[in-house]
Write a protein that holds these residues in place. Sequence first.
Motif, PDB file in Angstrom:
ATOM      1  N   UNK A   1       0.964  -1.209   0.204  1.00 21.71           N
ATOM      2  CA  UNK A   1      -0.206  -0.063  -0.100  1.00 21.71           C
ATOM      3  C   UNK A   1       0.743   1.297   0.100  1.00 21.71           C
ATOM      4  N   UNK A   2       0.747   2.090  -1.050  1.00 23.92           N
ATOM      5  CA  UNK A   2       1.476   3.385  -1.116  1.00 23.92           C
ATOM      6  C   UNK A   2       0.487   4.139  -0.366  1.00 23.92           C
ATOM      7  N   UNK A   3       1.294   5.064   0.166  1.00 21.20           N
ATOM      8  CA  UNK A   3       0.534   6.278   0.892  1.00 21.20           C
ATOM      9  C   UNK A   3       0.165   7.688  -0.104  1.00 21.20           C
ATOM     10  N   UNK A   4      -0.893   8.165   0.241  1.00 21.96           N
ATOM     11  CA  UNK A   4      -1.143   9.125  -0.640  1.00 21.96           C
ATOM     12  C   UNK A   4      -0.340  10.483  -0.451  1.00 21.96           C
ATOM     13  N   UNK A   5      -0.087  11.228  -1.213  1.00 25.25           N
ATOM     14  CA  UNK A   5       0.790  12.527  -1.334  1.00 25.25           C
ATOM     15  C   UNK A   5       0.396  13.283  -0.135  1.00 25.25           C
TER      16      UNK A   5
ATOM     17  N   UNK B   1       1.154  -7.202  18.692  1.00 23.54           N
ATOM     18  CA  UNK B   1       0.703  -7.792  20.091  1.00 23.54           C
ATOM     19  C   UNK B   1       1.134  -6.877  21.116  1.00 23.54           C
ATOM     20  N   UNK B   2       1.755  -5.565  20.856  1.00 23.41           N
ATOM     21  CA  UNK B   2       2.163  -4.548  21.725  1.00 23.41           C
ATOM     22  C   UNK B   2       1.305  -3.486  21.342  1.00 23.41           C
ATOM     23  N   UNK B   3       1.297  -2.761  20.374  1.00 19.89           N
ATOM     24  CA  UNK B   3       0.540  -1.601  19.972  1.00 19.89           C
ATOM     25  C   UNK B   3       0.323  -1.589  18.218  1.00 19.89           C
ATOM     26  N   UNK B   4      -0.521  -0.639  17.893  1.00 23.05           N
ATOM     27  CA  UNK B   4      -0.786  -0.529  16.543  1.00 23.05           C
ATOM     28  C   UNK B   4       0.086   0.267  15.760  1.00 23.05           C
ATOM     29  N   UNK B   5       0.757   1.074  16.464  1.00 14.56           N
ATOM     30  CA  UNK B   5       1.685   2.098  15.834  1.00 14.56           C
ATOM     31  C   UNK B   5       2.935   1.974  17.017  1.00 14.56           C
ATOM     32  N   UNK B   6       4.140   1.971  16.327  1.00 13.85           N
ATOM     33  CA  UNK B   6       5.329   1.956  17.105  1.00 13.85           C
ATOM     34  C   UNK B   6       6.445   2.972  16.516  1.00 13.85           C
ATOM     35  N   UNK B   7       6.708   3.964  17.210  1.00 15.90           N
ATOM     36  CA  UNK B   7       7.455   5.121  16.767  1.00 15.90           C
ATOM     37  C   UNK B   7       7.056   5.653  15.466  1.00 15.90           C
ATOM     38  N   UNK B   8       7.630   5.526  14.415  1.00 16.56           N
ATOM     39  CA  UNK B   8       6.954   5.964  13.008  1.00 16.56           C
ATOM     40  C   UNK B   8       6.272   4.935  12.232  1.00 16.56           C
ATOM     41  N   UNK B   9       6.565   3.724  12.671  1.00 19.12           N
ATOM     42  CA  UNK B   9       6.022   2.741  11.927  1.00 19.12           C
ATOM     43  C   UNK B   9       4.728   2.492  12.253  1.00 19.12           C
ATOM     44  N   UNK B  10       3.794   2.385  11.071  1.00 18.54           N
ATOM     45  CA  UNK B  10       2.513   2.323  11.102  1.00 18.54           C
ATOM     46  C   UNK B  10       1.979   1.125   9.995  1.00 18.54           C
ATOM     47  N   UNK B  11       1.221   0.300  10.160  1.00 18.93           N
ATOM     48  CA  UNK B  11       0.870  -0.432   8.962  1.00 18.93           C
ATOM     49  C   UNK B  11      -0.919  -0.175   8.686  1.00 18.93           C
ATOM     50  N   UNK B  12      -1.367   0.692   9.275  1.00 17.41           N
ATOM     51  CA  UNK B  12      -2.838   1.039   9.223  1.00 17.41           C
ATOM     52  C   UNK B  12      -3.196   1.137   7.742  1.00 17.41           C
ATOM     53  N   UNK B  13      -2.631   1.492   7.017  1.00 20.12           N
ATOM     54  CA  UNK B  13      -3.091   1.642   5.544  1.00 20.12           C
ATOM     55  C   UNK B  13      -3.424   0.199   4.982  1.00 20.12           C
ATOM     56  N   UNK B  14      -2.503  -0.798   5.204  1.00 21.49           N
ATOM     57  CA  UNK B  14      -2.792  -2.322   4.733  1.00 21.49           C
ATOM     58  C   UNK B  14      -3.694  -2.807   5.720  1.00 21.49           C
ATOM     59  N   UNK B  15      -3.813  -2.502   6.898  1.00 21.68           N
ATOM     60  CA  UNK B  15      -4.672  -3.090   7.692  1.00 21.68           C
ATOM     61  C   UNK B  15      -6.254  -2.476   7.434  1.00 21.68           C
TER      62      UNK B  15
END
Length: 170
Positions: A23-27, A84-98
């Motif tokens: 999943x590419x993020x929108x601009x 298993x710990x969080x939905x977002x960690x530091x800058x990492x986030x896979x919510x677009x794919x989720x």
Amino acid sequence: MKLSWKKFYDIYRRKQTSLVVVSERPSPDGTKPGRLRVVHRESEAASVSFVKSVLKPGTIVHVDYGSQWMRLNIHFELKRVNHSVTYKQDDACTNWAESFFSRVRAAERGVYRYWWPKYAEQYGVELAWREENRFVDNGAQVRLIISCLMRSGLSTWTGYWQRHKNRFPF
């Protein structure tokens, strides 16, 4: 015919496959929408080569803590999320794919009568198109579909309902 638990588990396990999305993020300014690429493989590890092929060098990749994604670390900068710990960690986030996968699960329950693993990639491509064009009005979507149909050749679904095995590629 009565199946033992082991036999049932073996049959069930063979049906488990992976639908993987890139999943590419929108601009940030909203001028370029995000794109989705979908692939269906027997496991997530088998899709690593596909992921490498669709990403440009220098891309920052957000993944979960699955060990199969560590092979991407050689080619790209990885940001990992431990779900298993969080939905977002530091800058990492896979919510677009989720978000995409929540729509896939909803479609699996409500749109499709039965989710055939051998057609999972076609389902995924359709759902990716829907996700990419969710903000486009219905009339423009219809015009887009018709223009694509007029340019395309013979469909891969030709002969599906008639069960023509020689014309049906999968």
